[in-house]
Motif scaffolding. Sequence first.
Motif, PDB file in Angstrom:
ATOM      1  N   THR A   1       5.915  45.462  62.347  1.00  0.00           N
ATOM      2  CA  THR A   1       4.497  45.687  62.176  1.00  0.00           C
ATOM      3  C   THR A   1       4.442  46.063  60.814  1.00  0.00           C
ATOM      4  O   THR A   1       5.185  46.328  59.864  1.00  0.00           O
ATOM      5  CB  THR A   1       4.158  46.803  63.303  1.00  0.00           C
ATOM      6  OG1 THR A   1       2.750  46.890  63.189  1.00  0.00           O
ATOM      7  CG2 THR A   1       4.475  48.113  62.955  1.00  0.00           C
ATOM      8  N   ASN A   2       3.124  46.177  60.507  1.00  0.00           N
ATOM      9  CA  ASN A   2       2.646  46.721  59.071  1.00  0.00           C
ATOM     10  C   ASN A   2       2.019  48.279  59.022  1.00  0.00           C
ATOM     11  O   ASN A   2       1.795  48.878  60.110  1.00  0.00           O
ATOM     12  CB  ASN A   2       1.709  45.599  58.533  1.00  0.00           C
ATOM     13  CG  ASN A   2       0.410  45.471  59.516  1.00  0.00           C
ATOM     14  OD1 ASN A   2       0.167  46.228  60.393  1.00  0.00           O
ATOM     15  ND2 ASN A   2      -0.490  44.817  58.865  1.00  0.00           N
ATOM     16  N   GLY A   3       1.921  48.574  57.887  1.00  0.00           N
ATOM     17  CA  GLY A   3       1.378  49.836  57.657  1.00  0.00           C
ATOM     18  C   GLY A   3       2.513  50.930  57.458  1.00  0.00           C
ATOM     19  O   GLY A   3       2.319  52.027  57.894  1.00  0.00           O
ATOM     20  N   LEU A   4       3.778  50.601  57.294  1.00  0.00           N
ATOM     21  CA  LEU A   4       4.981  51.617  57.228  1.00  0.00           C
ATOM     22  C   LEU A   4       5.347  51.824  56.010  1.00  0.00           C
ATOM     23  O   LEU A   4       5.162  51.303  55.088  1.00  0.00           O
ATOM     24  CB  LEU A   4       5.994  50.868  57.878  1.00  0.00           C
ATOM     25  CG  LEU A   4       5.831  50.146  59.383  1.00  0.00           C
ATOM     26  CD1 LEU A   4       6.851  49.576  60.033  1.00  0.00           C
ATOM     27  CD2 LEU A   4       5.243  51.363  60.463  1.00  0.00           C
ATOM     28  N   ASP A   5       5.946  53.030  55.994  1.00  0.00           N
ATOM     29  CA  ASP A   5       6.830  53.711  54.740  1.00  0.00           C
ATOM     30  C   ASP A   5       8.203  53.542  55.078  1.00  0.00           C
ATOM     31  O   ASP A   5       8.861  53.148  54.027  1.00  0.00           O
ATOM     32  CB  ASP A   5       6.473  55.162  54.759  1.00  0.00           C
ATOM     33  CG  ASP A   5       5.016  55.410  54.468  1.00  0.00           C
ATOM     34  OD1 ASP A   5       4.461  55.100  53.450  1.00  0.00           O
ATOM     35  OD2 ASP A   5       4.474  56.340  55.276  1.00  0.00           O
ATOM     36  N   ILE A   6       8.692  53.500  56.463  1.00  0.00           N
ATOM     37  CA  ILE A   6      10.090  53.282  56.800  1.00  0.00           C
ATOM     38  C   ILE A   6      10.337  52.028  57.696  1.00  0.00           C
ATOM     39  O   ILE A   6       9.418  52.249  58.762  1.00  0.00           O
ATOM     40  CB  ILE A   6      10.684  54.573  57.177  1.00  0.00           C
ATOM     41  CG1 ILE A   6      10.279  55.851  56.453  1.00  0.00           C
ATOM     42  CG2 ILE A   6      12.340  54.621  57.255  1.00  0.00           C
ATOM     43  CD1 ILE A   6      10.861  56.036  54.911  1.00  0.00           C
ATOM     44  N   GLN A   7      11.075  51.360  57.566  1.00  0.00           N
ATOM     45  CA  GLN A   7      11.410  50.100  58.539  1.00  0.00           C
ATOM     46  C   GLN A   7      12.420  50.577  59.213  1.00  0.00           C
ATOM     47  O   GLN A   7      13.733  50.893  58.955  1.00  0.00           O
ATOM     48  CB  GLN A   7      11.568  48.883  57.693  1.00  0.00           C
ATOM     49  CG  GLN A   7      11.632  47.856  58.679  1.00  0.00           C
ATOM     50  CD  GLN A   7      10.635  47.495  59.631  1.00  0.00           C
ATOM     51  OE1 GLN A   7       9.377  47.099  59.234  1.00  0.00           O
ATOM     52  NE2 GLN A   7      10.822  47.723  60.860  1.00  0.00           N
ATOM     53  N   GLY A   8      12.394  50.692  60.734  1.00  0.00           N
ATOM     54  CA  GLY A   8      13.542  50.902  61.588  1.00  0.00           C
ATOM     55  C   GLY A   8      13.708  49.557  62.117  1.00  0.00           C
ATOM     56  O   GLY A   8      12.936  48.782  62.629  1.00  0.00           O
ATOM     57  N   LEU A   9      15.215  49.179  62.304  1.00  0.00           N
ATOM     58  CA  LEU A   9      15.599  48.117  62.963  1.00  0.00           C
ATOM     59  C   LEU A   9      16.503  48.222  64.121  1.00  0.00           C
ATOM     60  O   LEU A   9      17.313  49.413  64.451  1.00  0.00           O
ATOM     61  CB  LEU A   9      16.559  47.090  62.001  1.00  0.00           C
ATOM     62  CG  LEU A   9      15.902  46.459  60.850  1.00  0.00           C
ATOM     63  CD1 LEU A   9      16.841  45.753  60.042  1.00  0.00           C
ATOM     64  CD2 LEU A   9      14.577  45.916  61.244  1.00  0.00           C
ATOM     65  N   SER A  10      16.235  47.631  65.256  1.00  0.00           N
ATOM     66  CA  SER A  10      16.823  48.026  66.424  1.00  0.00           C
ATOM     67  C   SER A  10      17.885  46.932  66.863  1.00  0.00           C
ATOM     68  O   SER A  10      17.594  45.743  66.844  1.00  0.00           O
ATOM     69  CB  SER A  10      15.811  48.067  67.520  1.00  0.00           C
ATOM     70  OG  SER A  10      16.166  48.256  68.864  1.00  0.00           O
TER      71      SER A  10
END
Length: 1000
Positions: A543-552
């Motif tokens: 999604t957008n609007g993030l500071d940190i990207q988590g991946l699953s």
Amino acid sequence: MDLRGFAAVFLFLMGLSCVLATPVTFEKDGAEAVAVRECVPFDYNWRFRYGHAPDGGPGPGNADFTDISGQECTNVDHNPNRYARGDCETACAYNPDCMVWQSGALSGNCLHGGADAVCSSSKHGQQDGGQRKTAQPMKTDYKFAAKSFNAIDWKIVNTPHDFVVTGDFVSMPWDYHHAFLPRNVSWYRKEFHLPSDWKGSHITVYFEGVFHVAQIWVNGQYVQMHTCGYTGFTVRLDNVTGILYGNDSTNVIAVRVDATFGSGHWYEGGGIYRRTHLIHTSPAHFVHDGVFVSPELDPLEKTVRVTAEIDIIGSGHPLVTVIATLVDMSGESVASNESYNVTLAEGFPQTVTVLLSGAHVKVWSIQSPHMYSVMMVLKDVSHGTIFDTLHISAGFRQTEWKVDTNFKLNGDSIKFRGFSHHNSFAGVGVAIPDRIHLFRAQASRAVGGSFWRMSHNPYLPALYDFLDVLGIISWDENRDYGLEYVGAMHDMVKRDRNHPSIVVWSYCNEVECEQIYNKTGPQFRIAAKSLDPQRPTAANGPTNGLDIQGLSHAKNTSFEDFHQQYPDMPLVLSECCSCETQRLLRQDTTTCMHDQNSPGLLPYVSGSLGVWTLFDYYGESHGFPSVTSSYGNFDLAGFPKPHAYWYVLNWMAMISTDDYGRPPLPSNHVTRILDLPGEITTRVEVLSSGAALQLIVNGKPGDKVEVTNPGEPIQAKVDAPERVNCSFPRNLTSVQCRGLDHNGNVKTPGQCKSACCDAGPSCVIWQFAEKQGCWMGTADLSSCEPSEDPWVGAGDIVTVKNITALSFDTTGKVIGSHTILGAAQASAISLELDVPSPDTGTGTALVLDGHDAALVKASVVDAAGVLVTDQVVNITFRVAGGPGALIGIGNGDNHLHANAKSDNVPSYGGLARGIFQVNLDCVSKHRDRIVQIDVDHGPTTVNPGACGTVDSISVEASSPGLQTAHLTIPVSTSAEDLPLPVAKKSVALEGFPFLTNFAG
């Protein structure tokens, strides 16, 4: 009372959901005043009715949709958490702005649209749907909501209460997500008095959590609705028309709970499943969740910033100021200041700021989670009167996320090691008592987990308090994602922002993050940053609007590709390792755990914070008869599975005690046999932190084996048993074993068995199915998994009397050992107290607060006291005496269909669980108010005075033909024995013997 004494009162109450539970008279600046805030437990004596009202049903009663199945709509977006057609429709019906719903393959589970949605015929024709022109008012005139309704026949229950878990399991192929427990609408009603001296005050009921949709009536008047099952809400009483005061006047609050639909693909329960409080303040007061003590410490200024939202009811316009005092755990004042003066007026809440400069605070960390208390005072400037007081638990740390250094806490880099969770437990569903939450938190630390992911929703407030004082970092996660749910994100951040343990806000999970128009992320970001500008935002998905990207569940290549495309974006492995096993027919999960955790070791990834999961949970099975997940390192009843010890080895024993991200527990050597005595064929799997390993089988020493792959299991060979009369004692029907060889020369089960027998030691397992034919060989029983194919077969096993594994260091010195014993015929039941217990870091006694709960382990043993894992016996629990009640049972079997509230449960792997709760309240503040306020009297006795000497709780477990077992559960009336003070004193545990000594 001087300031130090005032602070001591606050520290005594630290962690209570209601922050000031008794009026306090104190002296400040020469003026004596009384803080009138009272927080009265509102959990007791609710009348409960399972099932919807005769004049109602599921949903809001306004679902007037026209069928548009087969059409395609534009100007709609994902409502991603609705996993069934009915859930999609019901969620839309409850939202007055939702005019269109669609569910099906084309729509990607569920789509919602507003008045601008346009629908037309589609050649695809793969989705159901409905459309309405306007949203009709919801039904509110239910018979059960009327004040005059007589609910005398309804059962009296206490909250927290999960009514879904009280049902019986039903095979529903379309709903495997939710544990095959029927979901429905149910009702609660509570009759209560309001004290006469509260008239003219501000009075609210605070619900910590009701799942799923709660509608509230007071004295028959419809008041409000709350649609998020994971955030709390308040119901104001003092402004309700017809509210009554005095001991002779009775009020009624009615709550309709619609749990027929959910927002998750797992068991979510239903009911008033968290604590409930009645809060009384003066007309001028601090707004609920309105005080923010920022945990982010400026490394240069060392200034603590406090903001406070204040409000007033009535016609007064006082000039007020807010005083904030920072107090350490010894009661010493560290800093104090007050805000500028403001004038209050009803309908115009004010927010003021207090800066506490020069505060030389100790930082909060995983090893030393220093906590403070901020005492808030709302004062009338003109008269010196104290309108309201509040205490906020606080801790301060410096955090930083960067790609090149990963996550830094107080300047030290950390690689995350942690677990994801779901909120359910055997016997109690989602209504988990606080001390069991403490057990879960301590279990996380015992296996090396210093990070707790709130998947996939905010949890109860008490858990965050435990994480704060134990030094466990957390990822707080919102549940519903979409423009209509921005308010839920706001509520989560506002409630939880004071906790130093929380280092990131998460919007959503996996595919549920996907939106067609990408409008949601920016709005969620605004909601979070407006309340807490400093914490970063993240998501476990795109999604957008993030500071940190988590991946699953992503592989190394996915992280490498993302990092190449977005080199400045911090990354984290926010979910991994769905490795399944149970305590019986154990599966080898080593490759799964090792490989799926590996992306967290990449230099630009901040670690692996969300191993799926620490505990099993109801729901998300692979189909009936399985009713729970199998991913946990501990099962649903809290018993450890073999792969928990892989984390003990890799995340504790092999991690230096100097590692800033390691829980402050001792570094003990690990030696653990992972097999059960009745499941050994040709090898034994052992974990060892030594340099070499030796196996002693039935007194016969084997060769020393070098540990060539530290952290991974060693396969130690065992001599195949001498077969007598072609006997294969282990039944392997309805399972399929991997690693066998096909024998195409035989055509019947009997021929397959004979061929295996003739093969001698080279064949210990044979299996036959009509289509697959004959398979045979030396595969281990851990490879055998339940199968829908009609397999028949059997296996040979080693008769184990005694197997001991010895670990050696590089000098040949024995540094650890583990022994498993073979058992004879079951002879007796044995009972142990797992919680509370020093062996689990959960204390030594239950506190008589009306809520505290114990975990009792029942073991099936032979005459020598050895655990019998391969015989199933039915165990009956009961309370033989003392202030307690049995509230749930379990055994960890993912196929257990016994009612959670039964007193009888079959053993599984030789074990069973009984959950017992105190039913006497001698500790809660304002017990005199509880007695005054509650009209009905139910299962818990509230003693407004001192209880004096109280007997412990005596419990017993019995089974026909076996010796009955007895156990005493100690009880206490000391606040020092409450779960939170116990947690605070157990940061640096000497160990976790529960894991080391566990048999089964």
